[in-house]
Design an enzyme around this catalytic site. Structure first.
Site, PDB file in Angstrom:
ATOM      1  N   HIS A 274      26.561 -12.022  20.157  1.00  0.00           N
ATOM      2  CA  HIS A 274      25.522 -11.420  20.990  1.00  0.00           C
ATOM      3  C   HIS A 274      25.160 -12.258  22.215  1.00  0.00           C
ATOM      4  O   HIS A 274      24.272 -11.882  22.978  1.00  0.00           O
ATOM      5  CB  HIS A 274      24.268 -11.157  20.163  1.00  0.00           C
ATOM      6  CG  HIS A 274      24.463 -10.126  19.090  1.00  0.00           C
ATOM      7  ND1 HIS A 274      24.884  -8.851  19.359  1.00  0.00           N
ATOM      8  CD2 HIS A 274      24.307 -10.202  17.746  1.00  0.00           C
ATOM      9  CE1 HIS A 274      24.980  -8.164  18.228  1.00  0.00           C
ATOM     10  NE2 HIS A 274      24.640  -8.963  17.234  1.00  0.00           N
TER      11      HIS A 274
ATOM     12  N   ARG B  22      29.968 -18.643  15.599  1.00  0.00           N
ATOM     13  CA  ARG B  22      30.050 -17.241  15.186  1.00  0.00           C
ATOM     14  C   ARG B  22      30.976 -16.516  16.144  1.00  0.00           C
ATOM     15  O   ARG B  22      30.690 -16.398  17.339  1.00  0.00           O
ATOM     16  CB  ARG B  22      28.683 -16.566  15.164  1.00  0.00           C
ATOM     17  CG  ARG B  22      28.816 -15.087  14.773  1.00  0.00           C
ATOM     18  CD  ARG B  22      27.542 -14.438  14.341  1.00  0.00           C
ATOM     19  NE  ARG B  22      26.631 -14.140  15.433  1.00  0.00           N
ATOM     20  CZ  ARG B  22      25.555 -13.353  15.297  1.00  0.00           C
ATOM     21  NH1 ARG B  22      25.277 -12.820  14.122  1.00  0.00           N
ATOM     22  NH2 ARG B  22      24.771 -13.134  16.317  1.00  0.00           N
TER      23      ARG B  22
ATOM     24  N   ASP C   7      41.161 -24.229  16.612  1.00  0.00           N
ATOM     25  CA  ASP C   7      41.924 -25.190  17.407  1.00  0.00           C
ATOM     26  C   ASP C   7      41.033 -25.938  18.396  1.00  0.00           C
ATOM     27  O   ASP C   7      41.370 -27.041  18.835  1.00  0.00           O
ATOM     28  CB  ASP C   7      43.066 -24.492  18.142  1.00  0.00           C
ATOM     29  CG  ASP C   7      44.275 -24.260  17.250  1.00  0.00           C
ATOM     30  OD1 ASP C   7      44.276 -24.741  16.107  1.00  0.00           O
ATOM     31  OD2 ASP C   7      45.233 -23.590  17.694  1.00  0.00           O
TER      32      ASP C   7
ATOM     33  N   GLU D  61      25.707  -7.513   6.314  1.00  0.00           N
ATOM     34  CA  GLU D  61      24.519  -7.102   7.059  1.00  0.00           C
ATOM     35  C   GLU D  61      24.383  -5.594   7.223  1.00  0.00           C
ATOM     36  O   GLU D  61      23.688  -5.130   8.134  1.00  0.00           O
ATOM     37  CB  GLU D  61      24.509  -7.782   8.431  1.00  0.00           C
ATOM     38  CG  GLU D  61      25.824  -7.750   9.174  1.00  0.00           C
ATOM     39  CD  GLU D  61      25.831  -8.640  10.402  1.00  0.00           C
ATOM     40  OE1 GLU D  61      24.754  -8.984  10.900  1.00  0.00           O
ATOM     41  OE2 GLU D  61      26.936  -8.974  10.871  1.00  0.00           O
TER      42      GLU D  61
ATOM     43  N   ASP E 199      20.336  -6.207  11.403  1.00  0.00           N
ATOM     44  CA  ASP E 199      21.306  -5.133  11.222  1.00  0.00           C
ATOM     45  C   ASP E 199      21.068  -4.398   9.917  1.00  0.00           C
ATOM     46  O   ASP E 199      21.202  -3.170   9.858  1.00  0.00           O
ATOM     47  CB  ASP E 199      22.725  -5.698  11.259  1.00  0.00           C
ATOM     48  CG  ASP E 199      23.180  -6.032  12.661  1.00  0.00           C
ATOM     49  OD1 ASP E 199      23.490  -5.102  13.414  1.00  0.00           O
ATOM     50  OD2 ASP E 199      23.214  -7.217  13.005  1.00  0.00           O
TER      51      ASP E 199
END
Length: 258
Positions: free
Chosen positions: A48, A73, A87, A152, A178
Site C-alpha cells: 500500500h 511486505r 536477493d 485477512e 481487510d
C-alpha cells in the site's frame, strides 16, 4: 561465512513478543529516523506504499545500521517479487492475502533454494550474499528466512487450519482492516464480530505452534490480542504518526488565533 542469524525468526520461535511499526512513507530518510526509534521490527510496505525494488533496497541499507529487524511486505505473493527482495538481503517476508494451503506451500518454495524450492541461485552477485564475500550463504540461507503470511479475509479464515498445517510457515498475520471489510464492517475493525474472529484466529495460530501477529493502532484491540497470544504486533505507522502529530500541532497553534 554463514547467513546472518534472523533475530526476529529466532524470537518468534522462542515464543517472545516483538513490537514494530509500519513504514509507508517509502523513503530512506524517514526509515533512518524510524530505525533509531527503538522498535523490534519495521515493515517496509510494498503493498500500500509507493515502494519499488530500489526504494526497498535503500531502506534495507539504512536500517542495517540499527538494532532493528526489517520485514518486507511484497505487494503480492509472486515468485519473482519474492526472489528480488530476498536477493536484496531481506530475511523476513510478509505476504498479503494468503487464502489456501496450496498458496502457502508455493510461497515456501519461493523462499527456498533448490532442490526443495524455486528460489533462483544468484547470491554470488547479490547483496544477500555480500556480493560473493559470503561463500556459505547458499547452504545456510534457507534456515534464516522467515515466512509470514497474511490471512485477512473470510476465504483465508476458512482455510486457516490448512494453512497452519504447512510446515515452514513461521507466522500468520491477521489483517484487521481487510477482514472487517470482508465481513461487511468497512472501517470498523473494532466491531464485536471482527474482534471475536481475530482473537479466535490468534488462539488457533498460537495453538498450532506458529507466531500470530497483527497491525493495531488501538489499545482496545492490541491488549486483548496480546492476551490471546499475539507475538509480532505493529503498533503504529510512520504515515499515521506524521499525519496525526502534524494535525495536532497545527490545530494547537491555529486555534490560538481564532
Amino acid at each position: 561465512m554463514p547467513a546472518k542469524i534472523n533475530r526476529l525468526k529466532t524470537s518468534l520461535k522462542a515464543g517472545e513478543v516483538s513490537f514494530g511499526c509500519w513504514l509507508g512513507l517509502a523513503d530512506s530518510y524517514a526509515a533512518e529516523i524510524m530505525g533509531g526509534a527503538g522498535f523490534d521490527f519495521l515493515v517496509i510496505d510494498g503493498e500500500h506504499a509507493p515502494n519499488d525494488i530500489r526504494s526497498i533496497l535503500a531502506q534495507l541499507q539504512v536500517l542495517a545500521a540499527f538494532d532493528v529487524d526489517p520485514v518486507v511486505r511484497v505487494p503480492v505473493g509472486q515468485t519473482h517479487l519474492i526472489k528480488q527482495v530476498l536477493d536484496l538481503g531481506a530475511q523476513t517476508v510478509l505476504v498479503p492475502m494468503v487464502e489456501s494451503a496450496a498458496q502457502a506451500r508455493q510461497l515456501l518454495r519461493d523462499i527456498t533454494y533448490p532442490p526443495h524450492g524455486d528460489r533462483g541461485v544468484g547470491y554470488a552477485v547479490s547483496r544477500a550474499g555480500a556480493f560473493s564475500r559470503n561463500a556459505d550463504y547458499g547452504t545456510t540461507a534457507d534456515a534464516q528466512i522467515c515466512l509470514l503470511v497474511q490471512v485477512e479475509n473470510l476465504r483465508g479464515m476458512a482455510a486457516l487450519d490448512d494453512i497452519l498445517a504447512v510446515d515452514g510457515v513461521d507466522g500468520v498475520f491477521i489483517g484487521p482492516a481487510d477482514l472487517a471489510a470482508d465481513m461487511g464492517h468497512m472501517g470498523d475493525a473494532m466491531h464485536a464480530d471482527v474482534q471475536a474472529t481475530i482473537l479466535d484466529a490468534i488462539a488457533r495460530i498460537r495453538a498450532a505452534g506458529k507466531a500470530p501477529g497483527l497491525l493495531s493502532t488501538v489499545d482496545a484491540m492490541t491488549d486483548p490480542a496480546l492476551e490471546a497470544g499475539a507475538q509480532f504486533v505493529a503498533v503504529g505507522a510512520d504515515v499515521l504518526i506524521l499525519g496525526q502529530t502534524a494535525r495536532a500541532l497545527a490545530e494547537k497553534w491555529i486555534a490560538r488565533t481564532l
